[in-house]
Scaffold this motif. Sequence first.
Motif, PDB file in Angstrom:
ATOM      1  N   ASN A 244       1.668  -6.379   8.348  1.00  0.00           N
ATOM      2  CA  ASN A 244       1.517  -5.860   6.988  1.00  0.00           C
ATOM      3  C   ASN A 244       0.325  -4.919   6.869  1.00  0.00           C
ATOM      4  O   ASN A 244       0.379  -3.940   6.119  1.00  0.00           O
ATOM      5  CB  ASN A 244       1.418  -7.004   5.984  1.00  0.00           C
ATOM      6  CG  ASN A 244       2.783  -7.570   5.679  1.00  0.00           C
ATOM      7  OD1 ASN A 244       3.704  -6.845   5.354  1.00  0.00           O
ATOM      8  ND2 ASN A 244       2.925  -8.875   5.820  1.00  0.00           N
ATOM      9  N   ALA A 245      -0.759  -5.202   7.597  1.00  0.00           N
ATOM     10  CA  ALA A 245      -1.913  -4.299   7.590  1.00  0.00           C
ATOM     11  C   ALA A 245      -1.524  -2.956   8.215  1.00  0.00           C
ATOM     12  O   ALA A 245      -1.900  -1.891   7.701  1.00  0.00           O
ATOM     13  CB  ALA A 245      -3.085  -4.929   8.346  1.00  0.00           C
ATOM     14  N   MET A 246      -0.772  -3.002   9.320  1.00  0.00           N
ATOM     15  CA  MET A 246      -0.297  -1.760   9.948  1.00  0.00           C
ATOM     16  C   MET A 246       0.642  -1.008   9.014  1.00  0.00           C
ATOM     17  O   MET A 246       0.584   0.217   8.917  1.00  0.00           O
ATOM     18  CB  MET A 246       0.429  -2.071  11.261  1.00  0.00           C
ATOM     19  CG  MET A 246      -0.454  -2.471  12.410  1.00  0.00           C
ATOM     20  SD  MET A 246       0.503  -2.894  13.896  1.00  0.00           S
ATOM     21  CE  MET A 246       1.424  -1.383  14.183  1.00  0.00           C
ATOM     22  N   LEU A 247       1.498  -1.750   8.327  1.00  0.00           N
ATOM     23  CA  LEU A 247       2.453  -1.146   7.408  1.00  0.00           C
ATOM     24  C   LEU A 247       1.734  -0.430   6.269  1.00  0.00           C
ATOM     25  O   LEU A 247       2.139   0.653   5.853  1.00  0.00           O
ATOM     26  CB  LEU A 247       3.379  -2.233   6.857  1.00  0.00           C
ATOM     27  CG  LEU A 247       4.645  -1.812   6.150  1.00  0.00           C
ATOM     28  CD1 LEU A 247       5.504  -0.916   7.027  1.00  0.00           C
ATOM     29  CD2 LEU A 247       5.424  -3.051   5.744  1.00  0.00           C
ATOM     30  N   GLU A 248       0.663  -1.029   5.808  1.00  0.00           N
ATOM     31  CA  GLU A 248      -0.113  -0.399   4.730  1.00  0.00           C
ATOM     32  C   GLU A 248      -0.888   0.818   5.235  1.00  0.00           C
ATOM     33  O   GLU A 248      -0.938   1.852   4.573  1.00  0.00           O
ATOM     34  CB  GLU A 248      -1.086  -1.415   4.127  1.00  0.00           C
ATOM     35  CG  GLU A 248      -1.935  -0.791   3.058  1.00  0.00           C
ATOM     36  CD  GLU A 248      -2.015  -1.636   1.823  1.00  0.00           C
ATOM     37  OE1 GLU A 248      -2.859  -1.304   0.994  1.00  0.00           O
ATOM     38  OE2 GLU A 248      -1.259  -2.607   1.684  1.00  0.00           O
ATOM     39  N   ALA A 249      -1.486   0.713   6.424  1.00  0.00           N
ATOM     40  CA  ALA A 249      -2.310   1.795   6.957  1.00  0.00           C
ATOM     41  C   ALA A 249      -1.464   2.960   7.483  1.00  0.00           C
ATOM     42  O   ALA A 249      -1.823   4.122   7.283  1.00  0.00           O
ATOM     43  CB  ALA A 249      -3.200   1.267   8.081  1.00  0.00           C
ATOM     44  N   GLN A 250      -0.369   2.658   8.153  1.00  0.00           N
ATOM     45  CA  GLN A 250       0.476   3.698   8.761  1.00  0.00           C
ATOM     46  C   GLN A 250       1.951   3.323   8.605  1.00  0.00           C
ATOM     47  O   GLN A 250       2.599   2.922   9.570  1.00  0.00           O
ATOM     48  CB  GLN A 250       0.132   3.866  10.241  1.00  0.00           C
ATOM     49  CG  GLN A 250      -1.277   4.384  10.472  1.00  0.00           C
ATOM     50  CD  GLN A 250      -1.541   4.598  11.942  1.00  0.00           C
ATOM     51  OE1 GLN A 250      -1.375   3.705  12.750  1.00  0.00           O
ATOM     52  NE2 GLN A 250      -1.946   5.822  12.275  1.00  0.00           N
TER      53      GLN A 250
END
Length: 187
Positions: free
Chosen positions: A9-15
């Motif tokens: 989810n952090a990756m999804l938000e960042a990129q």
Amino acid sequence: MSGIWAKYNAMLEAQPLLTKALTSLTGFTIGDILAQKFVNQDGKPYDAMRTLRMGTFGFLIHGTTGHYFYGFLDGKLPGTAPLTVATKVAIDQTIWNPIFGLMFFGYLNVVEGKSIDDYVNKIKADLKTAVMGSWAVWVPAHTINFAFIPPSQRLLYINSIQIGYNVFLSFLGNKKVDSDDEEKKEL
């Protein structure tokens, strides 16, 4: 497991675009491996280049176009009311589905170095099967998708189902078309 989910989810938000492309890379790669290992029992050895072609389609085409298409659809038709969900499913299956099929067969045609005639024959032989075959899977799956899945998670949800569906796509996309049979069908 919650740590992996949080990282995703952090990756999804960042990129979001890259994350969705990588998610599709994974789904298409696993789907082709399963197709070759368990469905295509034709005695041929495992074809790593075929898996590479399927995986790169997931990364370059499916993940990226899915990101933009579903974002567009959610922007134009926000919400989860039954009519909104039904409209999204109808648009997905009557407009996006055939376009997706054209992109899928076209991509494989290009990366395999085939001719335009090969592409046209493939479309004539298999596009209808691909589109109609997808209705059994994607109409109910997208009804759930558009009604209950948060927009940011749509491609992950789709790719979870796509792994099984990719077994079908991989088989269909790599099925040989006999151009003589196509000419006979036209007569």
